[in-house]
Write an enzyme that holds these catalytic residues in place. Structure first.
Site, PDB file in Angstrom:
ATOM      1  N   ASP A  21       0.842  -1.202   0.000  1.00  0.00           N
ATOM      2  CA  ASP A  21       0.000   0.000   0.000  1.00  0.00           C
ATOM      3  C   ASP A  21       0.875   1.250   0.000  1.00  0.00           C
ATOM      4  OD1 ASP A  21      -2.158  -1.704   0.271  1.00  0.00           O
ATOM      5  OD2 ASP A  21      -2.231  -1.490   2.456  1.00  0.00           O
TER       6      ASP A  21
HETATM    7  N1  URA Z   1      -1.224  -5.892   3.966  1.00  0.00           N
HETATM    8  C1  URA Z   1      -1.673  -4.623   4.006  1.00  0.00           C
HETATM    9  O1  URA Z   1      -2.679  -4.327   4.652  1.00  0.00           O
HETATM   10  N2  URA Z   1      -0.990  -3.699   3.311  1.00  0.00           N
HETATM   11  C2  URA Z   1       0.133  -3.956   2.619  1.00  0.00           C
HETATM   12  O2  URA Z   1       0.705  -3.047   2.028  1.00  0.00           O
HETATM   13  C3  URA Z   1       0.612  -5.272   2.596  1.00  0.00           C
HETATM   14  C4  URA Z   1      -0.093  -6.229   3.280  1.00  0.00           C
END
Ligand code: URA
Length: 259
Positions: free
Chosen positions: A103
């Site tokens: 993310d």
């Molecule tokens: N899980 C999440 O919530 N975000 C990420 O970036 C990777 C795994």
């Protein structure tokens, strides 16, 4: 392999630029100037130079990036800065892509490669390659999370629910935990902790298989790594070892934000 194809796989120049350079006499193969872009070469057996610089051959390229927050995991984007924008211009080879997705606010280990087979092996839940996340929680870690995650969480997706594979989770300190996942559902770490009644304040991917985020690799920096090192890392690791690693190197990673 054609000379122009070889050079376009090993340098960041476009095919058009390379054709012009070859025709102008800037390229040697085995010590001889070659001016025909379609000349067949054996890259593993011969020395190629471009403007006097030897061009080493690698079938694929691998960059281990310490992804900072605020950068998106995409190859290109008209508006936002992407992880590929963090590479130096000479490293932006054709065909590179981020293997997997973090993310925008997630930090840590991200591989950028042009090796589709490696990426598939690393990401496919069938291959069970573990991804390790260091999580900073808003509320204290609860021992009950271990059994909840091990049993396989149910995550709400609109009107339906989706089942997660069993996952291991351990506390590193009161608000820090390591979560081991073998799959990559949308916002999975955040959603798992939300379903358990907590909130993820910060997220750092610290490992994939036996590959670790090097503690001395600054956020936004990257290393060029070798095929054999990446492939040999695609095996199971031990969450206790990852917890010890995090306790030693990353327990104060977000300390500036707490002050
Ligand atoms: N899980 C999440 O919530 N975000 C990420 O970036 C990777 C795994």
């Amino acid at each position: 392999m054609r000379l122009d194809r070889f050079l376009s796989g090993q340098t960041a120049y476009s095919r058009k630029e390379l054709t012009a350079m070859i025709r102008s006499g800037a390229v040697t193969v085995g010590g001889e100037v070659i001016r025909k872009p379609d000349t067949q070469i054996y890259p593993e057996q011969t020395t190629v130079t471009l403007r006097g610089r030897q061009i080493a051959y690698a079938a694929h390229h691998y960059y281990l990036l310490h992804k900072p927050a605020g950068v998106i995991t995409a190859s290109r984007d008209p508006k936002q800065k992407t992880v590929l924008d963090l590479l130096k211009p000479q490293d932006r080879l054709q065909g590179l892509f981020p293997s997997g997705r973090l993310d925008i606010d997630t930090e840590g280990l991200l591989l950028i490669t042009d090796d589709g087979a490696l990426s598939h092996q690393m990401l496919s839940p069938k291959h069970h390659v573990a991804k390790y996340y260091l999580v900073r929680l808003a509320e204290p870690f609860q021992p009950a999370y271990t059994d909840m995650f091990r049993a396989g969480m149910m995550l709400r997706e609109g009107d339906s629910e989706e089942a997660c594979q069993p996952a291991e989770c351990r506390a590193v300190s009161e608000h820090l935990a390591v979560l081991e996942l073998h799959e990559g559902k949308y916002h999975q770490v955040k959603r798992m902790f939300a379903a358990a009644g907590n909130h993820v304040e910060n997220l750092l991917r610290v490992g994939i298989g036996t590959l670790r985020l090097p503690p001395d690799l600054a956020s936004g920096s990257y290393l060029n790594i070798f095929n054999k090192d990446v492939y040999s890392a695609l095996k199971n690791s031990d969450i206790s070892e990852v917890c010890a690693f995090c306790a030693e190197y990353y327990s104060s990673y977000w300390i500036k934000e707490w002050k």
